[in-house]
Design an enzyme around this catalytic site. Structure first.
Site, PDB file in Angstrom:
ATOM      1  N   SER A   1      -1.687 -11.107  -9.150  1.00  0.00           N
ATOM      2  CA  SER A   1      -0.512 -10.574  -8.208  1.00  0.00           C
ATOM      3  C   SER A   1       0.355 -11.955  -9.000  1.00  0.00           C
ATOM      4  O   SER A   1       0.492 -10.857  -9.651  1.00  0.00           O
ATOM      5  CB  SER A   1      -1.101 -11.080  -6.855  1.00  0.00           C
TER       6      SER A   1
ATOM      7  N   ASP B   1      -3.649  -0.280  -2.901  1.00  0.00           N
ATOM      8  CA  ASP B   1      -3.057  -1.318  -2.796  1.00  0.00           C
ATOM      9  C   ASP B   1      -1.781  -1.421  -2.131  1.00  0.00           C
ATOM     10  O   ASP B   1      -0.486  -0.641  -2.218  1.00  0.00           O
ATOM     11  CB  ASP B   1      -2.781  -2.003  -4.064  1.00  0.00           C
TER      12      ASP B   1
ATOM     13  N   HIS C   1      -5.064  -4.300  -2.181  1.00  0.00           N
ATOM     14  CA  HIS C   1      -4.702  -5.631  -2.763  1.00  0.00           C
ATOM     15  C   HIS C   1      -5.536  -6.851  -2.713  1.00  0.00           C
ATOM     16  O   HIS C   1      -6.040  -7.974  -1.642  1.00  0.00           O
ATOM     17  CB  HIS C   1      -3.528  -6.178  -2.194  1.00  0.00           C
TER      18      HIS C   1
END
Length: 228
Positions: free
Chosen positions: A119, A174, A208
């Site tokens: 991320s 995600d 995610h």
């Protein structure tokens, strides 16, 4: 000042390779230390040490001004054209270089260093493909993105890793960093900075997070990049 990180020594001495992993927003180095345990099950990674840096706490505008571990500020989650914390990103890129230099000073060759992240950490990793003053062994970005513009990177571009392998994995479900942001990042770095070995893989049903399939692909990538 010592660099703040969770460190996992290699199973066998001396350490010959290093994998640096930068975590995501609100996390810490310990949140990704499982990767060392996972990889060190294989004798191929016996001479590999791991470093999981800890981000400082900072105010995050997109989270109502709440303070949390972060590598740079996020101003707006939903708007891809929102203000970008360019200076915060550049500051964290310097931190990355300090961690790399620390390993070089300890006798590790740059080509035996892998830089990766998840991320926010993946966004830094992708920017480092352009800005790193070192020719590294490889880069991996898990659920990564790039909101920087070409001109943000031009002034600090080193272009030493045009041919260095990049692995970018992203879940197609995600909700935080949509997969489109990931594929846009690949297009951005290939178009403007001519990265020639950028492998983007999508994972069906993955949110995610990571998955066993992605981890297996990552192991394959790391083994090849480090010539294990």
């Amino acid at each position: 000042m010592p660099l703040n990180a969770v460190r996992v020594a290699s199973k066998a001495q001396p350490a010959k390779n290093v994998i640096l992993v930068f975590h995501g927003l609100g996390d810490s180095g310990s949140g990704w230390s499982f990767l060392a345990e996972y990889l060190q099950r294989s004798p191929a990674f016996a001479h590999t040490r791991f470093v999981f840096p800890n981000a400082p706490n900072m105010r995050i505008d997109a989270n109502g001004g709440m303070s949390m571990p972060a590598w740079f500020n996020i101003y707006d989650w939903a708007n891809p054209d929102a203000r970008v914390d360019v200076e915060g990103i550049k500051s964290s890129l310097k931190v990355i270089n300090s961690f790399i230099q620390e390993q070089i000073d300890d006798g590790i060759s740059p080509e035996n260093i892998i830089l990766g992240g998840f991320s926010q950490g993946a966004a830094l990793t992708l920017a480092s493909t352009v800005t790193s003053p070192y020719k590294l062994g490889g880069f991996f970005a898990l659920s990564g993105f790039c909101r920087l513009k070409k001109e943000d990177l031009d002034s600090i571009a080193e272009n030493k890793n045009k041919d260095t392998p990049v692995f970018h994995g992203h879940g197609d479900q995600d909700p935080i960093i949509p997969i489109q942001y990931g594929s846009d990042a690949k297009k951005f770095f290939e178009k403007y900075f001519h990265l020639s070995d950028y492998d983007f893989k999508s994972y069906r049903g993955m949110a995610h997070s990571t998955s066993l399939e992605e981890m297996q692909d990552l192991v394959q990538f790391l083994s090849k990049a480090l010539k294990l």
